[in-house]
Design a protein around this motif. Structure first.
Motif, PDB file in Angstrom:
ATOM      1  N   UNK A   1       4.687   3.134  -1.948  1.00  0.00           N
ATOM      2  CA  UNK A   1       5.376   4.420  -1.959  1.00  0.00           C
ATOM      3  C   UNK A   1       5.095   5.167  -0.664  1.00  0.00           C
ATOM      4  N   UNK A   2       6.162   5.697  -0.066  1.00  0.00           N
ATOM      5  CA  UNK A   2       5.993   6.458   1.164  1.00  0.00           C
ATOM      6  C   UNK A   2       7.335   6.909   1.707  1.00  0.00           C
ATOM      7  N   UNK A   3       7.301   7.564   2.852  1.00  0.00           N
ATOM      8  CA  UNK A   3       8.512   8.088   3.495  1.00  0.00           C
ATOM      9  C   UNK A   3       9.215   6.951   4.238  1.00  0.00           C
ATOM     10  N   UNK A   4      10.087   6.244   3.535  1.00  0.00           N
ATOM     11  CA  UNK A   4      10.731   5.074   4.151  1.00  0.00           C
ATOM     12  C   UNK A   4      11.660   5.457   5.300  1.00  0.00           C
ATOM     13  N   UNK A   5      12.311   6.605   5.205  1.00  0.00           N
ATOM     14  CA  UNK A   5      13.238   7.017   6.268  1.00  0.00           C
ATOM     15  C   UNK A   5      12.529   7.132   7.608  1.00  0.00           C
ATOM     16  N   UNK A   6      11.346   7.687   7.601  1.00  0.00           N
ATOM     17  CA  UNK A   6      10.568   7.852   8.833  1.00  0.00           C
ATOM     18  C   UNK A   6      10.285   6.505   9.479  1.00  0.00           C
TER      19      UNK A   6
ATOM     20  N   UNK B   1       0.810  -1.213   0.000  1.00  0.00           N
ATOM     21  CA  UNK B   1       0.000   0.000   0.000  1.00  0.00           C
ATOM     22  C   UNK B   1       0.840   1.258   0.000  1.00  0.00           C
ATOM     23  N   UNK B   2       0.467   2.210  -0.833  1.00  0.00           N
ATOM     24  CA  UNK B   2       1.155   3.501  -0.863  1.00  0.00           C
ATOM     25  C   UNK B   2       0.406   4.494   0.017  1.00  0.00           C
ATOM     26  N   UNK B   3       1.178   5.403   0.634  1.00  0.00           N
ATOM     27  CA  UNK B   3       0.609   6.269   1.651  1.00  0.00           C
ATOM     28  C   UNK B   3       0.671   5.540   2.976  1.00  0.00           C
ATOM     29  N   UNK B   4       1.903   5.375   3.476  1.00  0.00           N
ATOM     30  CA  UNK B   4       2.143   4.502   4.619  1.00  0.00           C
ATOM     31  C   UNK B   4       1.351   4.890   5.865  1.00  0.00           C
ATOM     32  N   UNK B   5       1.138   6.187   6.061  1.00  0.00           N
ATOM     33  CA  UNK B   5       0.427   6.618   7.266  1.00  0.00           C
ATOM     34  C   UNK B   5      -1.020   6.140   7.226  1.00  0.00           C
ATOM     35  N   UNK B   6      -1.707   6.360   6.103  1.00  0.00           N
ATOM     36  CA  UNK B   6      -3.104   5.937   5.983  1.00  0.00           C
ATOM     37  C   UNK B   6      -3.234   4.422   6.027  1.00  0.00           C
TER      38      UNK B   6
ATOM     39  N   UNK C   1      -0.763 -11.769   4.778  1.00  0.00           N
ATOM     40  CA  UNK C   1      -0.912 -10.382   4.322  1.00  0.00           C
ATOM     41  C   UNK C   1      -1.451  -9.545   5.476  1.00  0.00           C
ATOM     42  N   UNK C   2      -0.812  -8.401   5.722  1.00  0.00           N
ATOM     43  CA  UNK C   2      -1.195  -7.553   6.856  1.00  0.00           C
ATOM     44  C   UNK C   2      -1.404  -6.119   6.376  1.00  0.00           C
ATOM     45  N   UNK C   3      -2.594  -5.565   6.646  1.00  0.00           N
ATOM     46  CA  UNK C   3      -2.895  -4.190   6.246  1.00  0.00           C
ATOM     47  C   UNK C   3      -3.773  -3.530   7.308  1.00  0.00           C
ATOM     48  N   UNK C   4      -3.165  -2.949   8.351  1.00  0.00           N
ATOM     49  CA  UNK C   4      -3.938  -2.291   9.411  1.00  0.00           C
ATOM     50  C   UNK C   4      -4.340  -0.864   9.020  1.00  0.00           C
ATOM     51  N   UNK C   5      -5.058  -0.741   7.926  1.00  0.00           N
ATOM     52  CA  UNK C   5      -5.348   0.548   7.316  1.00  0.00           C
ATOM     53  C   UNK C   5      -6.303   1.404   8.150  1.00  0.00           C
ATOM     54  N   UNK C   6      -6.087   2.716   8.070  1.00  0.00           N
ATOM     55  CA  UNK C   6      -7.001   3.643   8.725  1.00  0.00           C
ATOM     56  C   UNK C   6      -8.299   3.775   7.940  1.00  0.00           C
ATOM     57  N   UNK C   7      -8.183   3.790   6.601  1.00  0.00           N
ATOM     58  CA  UNK C   7      -9.388   3.919   5.768  1.00  0.00           C
ATOM     59  C   UNK C   7      -9.102   3.437   4.360  1.00  0.00           C
ATOM     60  N   UNK C   8      -9.879   2.471   3.914  1.00  0.00           N
ATOM     61  CA  UNK C   8      -9.809   1.954   2.553  1.00  0.00           C
ATOM     62  C   UNK C   8     -11.233   1.605   2.131  1.00  0.00           C
ATOM     63  N   UNK C   9     -11.813   2.310   1.166  1.00  0.00           N
ATOM     64  CA  UNK C   9     -13.162   1.969   0.703  1.00  0.00           C
ATOM     65  C   UNK C   9     -13.265   0.492   0.310  1.00  0.00           C
ATOM     66  N   UNK C  10     -12.234   0.004  -0.372  1.00  0.00           N
ATOM     67  CA  UNK C  10     -12.098  -1.431  -0.670  1.00  0.00           C
ATOM     68  C   UNK C  10     -10.678  -1.638  -1.171  1.00  0.00           C
TER      69      UNK C  10
END
Length: 388
Positions: A250-255, A220-225, A288-297
């Motif tokens: 894609x996201x801020x890998x350094x963080x 998933x891109x947008x690591x925070x979300x 597969x692990x995706x603890x997403x904050x918000x994903x319509x699908x």
């Protein structure tokens, strides 16, 4: 006019359809749904027009450029909507279908969910000054205004989950009969448990991962979300397993490398960036692990299930509606609870084969072709309504 007369009219005349998509391409995995839909419509002898700012040329499609002011997200969104409307109104179409937040369509596919809900969720994770900016940022003010107009005035809304349908009704009081749910489909041939025989060893060898290592996959891109911080915190709570977490997107890998280093788990994590042949990595993974904050699908969730691996995600992912706890995987109720996630990872690692088989079985009920067929029927129903 009855259904039989409407069907005769469709046969006698070539129906003209307009699609609105800011960046249009039918190439690549993410566009498979649109590709399948367009192909089915071509086979049904529709005349297809696409209104876009950017596109990849495709035989049998007439393209119309929609200019935008690209300097900010606010200006881009505003000008794409307004300029699309001007261009659409210059021609006569039997049905206008939008995959973007625009105000000139007969059918709107709410693929991005409900912006009002996303802001509500974000407010639980952001500091005060950031929450305050939601109320004064021109983009959010405009998006909420635009969203209200879309959901209030569009003839048919296609939601990709019951979760999104409920949010639209709750925020904007849209009659439930104006919303139809069509789950995203998956390419069952591209994403298959059989891929493990072809690619599992090769991918693991290329990454220097042994066969006895349990591989957790995050896509998933947008690591925070997408909840990457919660995932990393969970890894720090898992004991008794030889683990490797693959982070694709894609996201801020350094963080996030800094977070992992502080927790002493950086050696368990590999950041692989964006990968075009994503099916190879599903084949190499165990979970597969995706603890997403918000994903319509989340398409990635269904792709993982089709690949025969269990999934762990949150109740804020529309794809969670396909998961029975302990069967195809698990659904987290607290998207920030790393301990809950760690427990579910531990439980899943003890039942990989059984849960993976159930995941594939569930995914087989959602082939991409069926999703496209349902959308075609929605278009035909909307056309008949206009004719009548």
């Amino acid at each position: 006019m009855g259904d039989e007369e409407g069907s005769k009219l469709r046969v006698q005349s070539k129906m003209r359809l307009a699609f609105i998509k800011k960046r249009f391409s039918i190439y690549g995995g993410a566009e498979k749904y649109l590709q399948t839909l367009i192909q089915q419509l071509k086979n049904s002898n529709y005349e297809i027009h696409v209104f876009a700012n950017q596109w990849s040329e495709e035989k049998g499609i007439a393209f119309h450029r929609v200019n935008i002011i690209p300097f900010t997200s606010f200006l881009s969104t505003l000008t794409f909507d307004r300029n699309s409307k001007v261009k659409i109104q210059k021609s006569k179409f039997d049905c206008v279908i939008s995959f973007e937040r625009t105000t000139c369509q007969d059918i709107y596919r709410a693929g991005e969910g409900c912006h009002a809900e996303w802001l509500k969720i974000r407010s639980t994770a952001e500091r005060y000054y950031k929450r305050l900016s939601f109320k004064i940022n021109p983009l959010h003010i405009y998006m909420l205004k635009l969203e209200k107009e879309i959901f209030t005035n569009t003839k048919l809304i296609v939601a990709n989950s019951e979760m999104v349908k409920k949010q639209i009704i709750d925020y904007y009081a849209v009659p439930k009969e104006n919303i139809t749910v069509i789950y995203n489909g998956v390419d069952l041939k591209r994403f298959s448990p059989q891929n493990k025989e072809k690619w599992r060893k090769d991918v693991r060898d290329s990454l220097n991962i042994s066969e006895d290592t349990k591989v957790l996959l995050f896509v998933g891109s947008g690591f925070k979300r997408k909840g990457l911080k919660t995932f990393i915190n969970a890894i720090a709570s898992i004991n008794g397993h030889n683990l490797k977490a693959l982070i694709i997107g894609k996201g801020n890998t350094d963080k996030y490398k800094a977070i992992a280093k502080k927790l002493g788990v950086l050696h368990h994590i590999m950041f692989l960036g964006i990968q075009k042949e994503i099916e190879r990595f599903y084949a190499s993974a165990d979970l597969f692990v995706l603890p997403t904050l918000y994903d319509p699908f989340s398409n990635a969730t269904l792709e993982a299930m089709a690949s025969g691996i269990p999934v762990i995600t949150t109740k804020n992912n529309g794809a969670a509606e396909l998961i029975d706890n302990g069967c195809e995987g698990f659904v987290m109720h607290d998207m920030f609870d790393a301990h809950e996630l760690a427990e579910k990872i531990n439980t899943s690692l003890k039942n990989l084969n059984a849960m993976g088989g159930k995941a594939r079985e569930k995914a087989e009920a959602f082939p991409i072709e069926v999703a496209a067929e349902k959308f075609v029927k929605a278009i035909e129903t909307t056309q008949l309504t206009k004719i009548i």
